[in-house]
Every structure is written in structure tokens, then in C-alpha cells.
Design an enzyme around this catalytic site. Structure first.
Site, PDB file in Angstrom:
ATOM      1  N   ALA A  67       0.858  -1.179   0.000  1.00  0.00           N
ATOM      2  CA  ALA A  67       0.000   0.000   0.000  1.00  0.00           C
ATOM      3  C   ALA A  67       0.896   1.230   0.000  1.00  0.00           C
ATOM      4  O   ALA A  67       2.064   1.158   0.404  1.00  0.00           O
ATOM      5  CB  ALA A  67      -0.897  -0.021   1.232  1.00  0.00           C
ATOM      6  N   GLY A 110       0.598  -4.909   0.978  1.00  0.00           N
ATOM      7  CA  GLY A 110      -0.588  -4.952   0.128  1.00  0.00           C
ATOM      8  C   GLY A 110      -0.319  -5.635  -1.211  1.00  0.00           C
ATOM      9  O   GLY A 110      -1.234  -6.170  -1.829  1.00  0.00           O
ATOM     10  N   GLU A 113      -0.754  -9.161  -0.518  1.00  0.00           N
ATOM     11  CA  GLU A 113      -2.191  -9.345  -0.258  1.00  0.00           C
ATOM     12  C   GLU A 113      -3.000  -9.286  -1.554  1.00  0.00           C
ATOM     13  O   GLU A 113      -3.964 -10.029  -1.725  1.00  0.00           O
ATOM     14  CB  GLU A 113      -2.668  -8.287   0.740  1.00  0.00           C
ATOM     15  CG  GLU A 113      -2.104  -8.536   2.143  1.00  0.00           C
ATOM     16  CD  GLU A 113      -2.267  -7.345   3.080  1.00  0.00           C
ATOM     17  OE1 GLU A 113      -1.927  -6.216   2.666  1.00  0.00           O
ATOM     18  OE2 GLU A 113      -2.716  -7.533   4.219  1.00  0.00           O
ATOM     19  N   GLU A 133       4.779  -4.915   7.115  1.00  0.00           N
ATOM     20  CA  GLU A 133       4.112  -3.786   7.782  1.00  0.00           C
ATOM     21  C   GLU A 133       4.624  -3.591   9.207  1.00  0.00           C
ATOM     22  O   GLU A 133       4.633  -2.483   9.729  1.00  0.00           O
ATOM     23  CB  GLU A 133       2.592  -4.015   7.809  1.00  0.00           C
ATOM     24  CG  GLU A 133       1.911  -3.959   6.457  1.00  0.00           C
ATOM     25  CD  GLU A 133       1.828  -5.307   5.752  1.00  0.00           C
ATOM     26  OE1 GLU A 133       2.604  -6.233   6.100  1.00  0.00           O
ATOM     27  OE2 GLU A 133       0.993  -5.434   4.848  1.00  0.00           O
TER      28      GLU A 133
HETATM   29  N1  CAA Z   1       4.617   3.181  -0.665  1.00  0.00           N
HETATM   30  C1  CAA Z   1       5.018   4.329  -1.217  1.00  0.00           C
HETATM   31  N2  CAA Z   1       6.181   4.460  -1.885  1.00  0.00           N
HETATM   32  C2  CAA Z   1       6.958   3.381  -1.973  1.00  0.00           C
HETATM   33  C3  CAA Z   1       6.604   2.142  -1.406  1.00  0.00           C
HETATM   34  C4  CAA Z   1       5.361   2.069  -0.735  1.00  0.00           C
HETATM   35  N3  CAA Z   1       4.895   0.920  -0.201  1.00  0.00           N
HETATM   36  N4  CAA Z   1       7.602   1.253  -1.637  1.00  0.00           N
HETATM   37  C5  CAA Z   1       8.528   1.911  -2.348  1.00  0.00           C
HETATM   38  N5  CAA Z   1       8.159   3.187  -2.535  1.00  0.00           N
HETATM   39  C6  CAA Z   1       8.896   4.236  -3.242  1.00  0.00           C
HETATM   40  C7  CAA Z   1      10.077   4.716  -2.425  1.00  0.00           C
HETATM   41  O1  CAA Z   1       9.668   5.679  -1.480  1.00  0.00           O
HETATM   42  C8  CAA Z   1      10.950   5.291  -3.502  1.00  0.00           C
HETATM   43  O2  CAA Z   1      10.451   6.567  -3.862  1.00  0.00           O
HETATM   44  P1  CAA Z   1      11.469   7.817  -4.057  1.00  0.00           P
HETATM   45  O3  CAA Z   1      12.301   7.423  -5.260  1.00  0.00           O
HETATM   46  O4  CAA Z   1      10.567   8.961  -4.295  1.00  0.00           O
HETATM   47  O5  CAA Z   1      12.282   7.898  -2.820  1.00  0.00           O
HETATM   48  C9  CAA Z   1      10.716   4.358  -4.673  1.00  0.00           C
HETATM   49  O6  CAA Z   1       9.469   3.723  -4.436  1.00  0.00           O
HETATM   50  C10 CAA Z   1      11.791   3.286  -4.798  1.00  0.00           C
HETATM   51  O7  CAA Z   1      11.896   2.602  -3.554  1.00  0.00           O
HETATM   52  P2  CAA Z   1      13.287   2.349  -2.798  1.00  0.00           P
HETATM   53  O8  CAA Z   1      14.236   3.446  -3.111  1.00  0.00           O
HETATM   54  O9  CAA Z   1      12.974   2.093  -1.365  1.00  0.00           O
HETATM   55  O10 CAA Z   1      13.759   1.023  -3.533  1.00  0.00           O
HETATM   56  P3  CAA Z   1      14.706  -0.122  -2.962  1.00  0.00           P
HETATM   57  O11 CAA Z   1      14.982  -1.013  -4.130  1.00  0.00           O
HETATM   58  O12 CAA Z   1      15.862   0.465  -2.216  1.00  0.00           O
HETATM   59  O13 CAA Z   1      13.830  -0.923  -1.887  1.00  0.00           O
HETATM   60  C11 CAA Z   1      11.827  -2.048  -1.098  1.00  0.00           C
HETATM   61  C12 CAA Z   1      12.720  -1.673  -2.314  1.00  0.00           C
HETATM   62  C13 CAA Z   1      12.557  -3.050  -0.199  1.00  0.00           C
HETATM   63  C14 CAA Z   1      10.573  -2.681  -1.671  1.00  0.00           C
HETATM   64  C15 CAA Z   1      11.505  -0.760  -0.297  1.00  0.00           C
HETATM   65  O14 CAA Z   1      11.026   0.225  -1.197  1.00  0.00           O
HETATM   66  C16 CAA Z   1      10.461  -0.972   0.764  1.00  0.00           C
HETATM   67  O15 CAA Z   1      10.751  -1.484   1.829  1.00  0.00           O
HETATM   68  N6  CAA Z   1       9.182  -0.548   0.490  1.00  0.00           N
HETATM   69  C17 CAA Z   1       8.127  -0.615   1.457  1.00  0.00           C
HETATM   70  C18 CAA Z   1       7.608  -2.038   1.636  1.00  0.00           C
HETATM   71  C19 CAA Z   1       6.508  -2.057   2.676  1.00  0.00           C
HETATM   72  O16 CAA Z   1       6.710  -1.756   3.835  1.00  0.00           O
HETATM   73  N7  CAA Z   1       5.277  -2.432   2.242  1.00  0.00           N
HETATM   74  C20 CAA Z   1       4.125  -2.481   3.124  1.00  0.00           C
HETATM   75  C21 CAA Z   1       3.340  -1.212   2.986  1.00  0.00           C
HETATM   76  S1  CAA Z   1       2.039  -1.077   4.163  1.00  0.00           S
HETATM   77  C22 CAA Z   1       0.797  -2.043   3.600  1.00  0.00           C
HETATM   78  O17 CAA Z   1       0.892  -2.635   2.534  1.00  0.00           O
HETATM   79  C23 CAA Z   1      -0.427  -2.112   4.453  1.00  0.00           C
HETATM   80  C24 CAA Z   1      -1.464  -3.117   4.023  1.00  0.00           C
HETATM   81  O18 CAA Z   1      -1.516  -4.227   4.513  1.00  0.00           O
HETATM   82  C25 CAA Z   1      -2.502  -2.760   3.069  1.00  0.00           C
END
Ligand code: CAA
Length: 259
Positions: A67, A110, A113, A133
Site C-alpha cells: 500500500a 498490500g 495481499e 508492515e
Molecule cells: N509506498 C510508497 N512508496 C513506496 C513504497 C510504498 N509501499 N515502496 C517503495 N516506494 C517508493 C520509495 O519511497 C521510492 O520513492 P522515491 O524514489 O521517491 O524515494 C521508490 O518507491 C523506490 O523505492 P526504494 O528506493 O525504497 O527502492 P529499494 O529497491 O531500495 O527498496 C523495497 C525496495 C525493499 C521494496 C523498499 O522500497 C520498501 O521497503 N518498500 C516498502 C515495503 C513495505 O513496507 N510495504 C508495506 C506497505 S504497508 C501495507 O501494505 C499495508 C497493508 O496491509 C494494506
């Protein structure tokens, strides 16, 4: 329909519609608009007799990194309640046609999911599944604690949800989360192969069978068996059942019309 965050092709192959998540810079993070777009296209395709199976993919690099954290960061419980974003997910779950998730790269939060909301998952060798998360002070909210537990069992689901550990495609296959792992270059072709097999069947039988398998999650064994039986009987009201059995007896391929 014009979409901002997904690309769609209702005629990707015969009877196969393709939805591709298209927010590459944000790793296909699932903002509300993107989810509404998926819901809308699925709603339209559910009414379209030319489409029998849907493939949902994020492309080769990433399925979806979850998400949209930036969109959620300042939310309050009451604003979340008001937006009620998960009702969109419930509507996606109600899609009558089978949806195959073709997952490559990250399927996190998400994203994992969403893949699990589909009917089956085919993964590329680069796929990674996770519910991270917990790392950002929250927990899965779109079915992760429920669907993952049912798919892989309590221990692994608990570990993934409590530690945020990602699992590889291979581990996901061993655990029963994905049906098959294939090289990334052939992921979509593999999904199409499976979609074609399904699309060649009676759409009525496919719909009733999908409903019945999904019902296994929702009810007791006895109620599930009763539900299955009614759907089995219902297939005998279709021309497709007559055609399918006649074709078997006449030693020819059936021609299913969805009637
Ligand atoms: N939401 C918003 N933006 C996101 C994102 C997310 N879930 N995941 C990645 N991005 C964005 C980053 O902020 C970044 O944007 P900028 O270039 O503007 O900084 C861009 O995408 C590239 O990401 P990274 O630079 O972080 O890329 P990476 O290769 O170094 O890492 C990753 C990849 C491990 C997937 C890392 O991006 C990450 O940990 N993302 C979040 C994963 C996460 O926590 N997901 C759960 C979200 S909460 C949820 O889903 C709730 C639910 O149950 C519904």
C-alpha cells in the site's frame, strides 16, 4: 476507460484480459486510485463475455511494494474508516472470473495481499513475498494475516508477519503460496498458458468451480460440501455440460459457449 496507474488490454489473447500495474517509479505502490482502477476494470470485464480469464501482473521488475505508505502516513483511524479503502478490495474479491497473479520481484504488504486476493499465483524466480508492515509500526490490513495463514500455515505466516522476513519464490512454492516458479522471461507466457487452459473450459463451470473452491475458506466442511453439490447440479442446467459430455462420448474436442 482511461487509467492513470494501470495498463489494460481486454484482448491480450483469445478470451484473456491483461491488467498491468503501472506506477514504476513508486514500485507499483497501491494507492487508492490504483485500487479503484483495478476494481472498475474487473467490474467491466465481469460483464464481458469475450473475457474468460484475467491476468494481473506488475511487469518483470516488481509486482507491488505494498500500500502507498506516503498516502497513509498522516492518516488517522477515523480518516481510514471514512475512506474505507478495503471495501474496494472486497469488491475485487467478488470478481466472478478467475484472476491469475503473475508475480515478479517484490510482492510486499498490500502487494502480497493483492496477489493472494487473486485465484492463483504464478511466480518468477525473482519474486519475493513479504508482509513487512511490522517494520513501519503497523500490521497487514488487506487480508495478510488471514490469507497468508490459510495458504502457508500458522508458523511461517506468523514469522513473516511478526518479523517482516521476505520469502523467495521457491520457498513460497514449497509452502503452497504459489503454484509454479518460472524464469522471469517466460512468466507472462506461463500465465497465458494457464489462462488459455481455463479459457477453453465452460465459463459457467469455471465460475461455479471458482466459487466453490473459495467457499472452502468461508465455511464448515459440511456446508462447503452442500454448496459444492448445488453448484455441481447447477452445471447440469447449462448447454456446456451437455456439449462437454457429448463431445467426450463422440471423441472430439468440446466447443463451450458459456450457455
Ligand atoms: N509506498 C510508497 N512508496 C513506496 C513504497 C510504498 N509501499 N515502496 C517503495 N516506494 C517508493 C520509495 O519511497 C521510492 O520513492 P522515491 O524514489 O521517491 O524515494 C521508490 O518507491 C523506490 O523505492 P526504494 O528506493 O525504497 O527502492 P529499494 O529497491 O531500495 O527498496 C523495497 C525496495 C525493499 C521494496 C523498499 O522500497 C520498501 O521497503 N518498500 C516498502 C515495503 C513495505 O513496507 N510495504 C508495506 C506497505 S504497508 C501495507 O501494505 C499495508 C497493508 O496491509 C494494506
Amino acid at each position: 476507460m482511461a487509467f492513470e496507474f494501470i495498463k489494460v488490454n481486454p484482448q491480450y489473447d483469445k478470451h484473456i484480459g491483461l491488467i498491468e500495474l503501472n506506477r514504476p517509479k513508486e514500485l507499483n505502490a497501491l494507492n487508492r486510485q490504483l485500487m479503484l482502477e483495478i476494481r472498475d476494470v474487473l467490474r467491466e470485464w465481469d460483464e464481458d463475455d469475450n473475457i474468460r480469464v484475467v491476468i494481473l501482473t506488475g511487469g518483470e521488475r516488481v509486482f507491488a511494494a505494498g500500500a502507498d505508505i506516503k498516502q497513509m502516513a498522516d492518516a488517522t483511524a477515523i480518516s481510514m474508516l471514512g475512506i474505507d479503502q478495503f471495501s474496494t478490495w472486497d469488491q475485487i474479491k467478488k470478481t466472478k472470473k478467475p484472476i491469475i497473479a503473475a508475480v515478479s520481484g517484490f510482492a510486499l504488504g498490500g502487494g502480497c495481499e493483492l496477489a493472494m486476493t487473486c485465484d492463483l499465483i504464478i511466480a518468477s524466480e525473482t519474486a519475493q513475498f513479504g508482509q513487512p508492515e511490522i517494520n513501519i509500526g503497523t500490521m497487514p490490513g488487506a487480508g495478510g494475516t488471514q490469507r497468508l495463514t490459510r495458504a502457508v500455515g500458522k508458523s511461517l505466516a506468523m514469522e513473516m508477519v511478526l518479523t517482516g522476513r521476505f520469502i523467495t519464490a521457491e520457498e513460497a512454492q514449497r509452502a503452497g503460496l504459489v503454484v509454479r516458479v518460472v524464469p522471469v522471461e517466460v512468466l507472462l507466457a506461463e500465465a497465458v498458458k494457464t489462462a488459455k487452459q481455463i479459457a477453453a473450459k465452460s465459463p459457467i463451470a469455471v465460475r461455479l468451480a471458482k466459487e466453490s473452491v473459495n467457499n472452502a475458506y468461508e465455511t464448515t466442511l459440511d456446508e462447503g460440501l452442500q454448496f459444492e453439490r448445488k453448484n455441481f447440479y447447477l452445471t447440469f442446467a447449462s448447454e456446456d455440460q451437455k456439449e462437454g459430455m457429448k463431445a467426450f462420448v463422440e471423441k472430439r474436442a468440446p466447443d463451450f459457449k458459456g450457455r
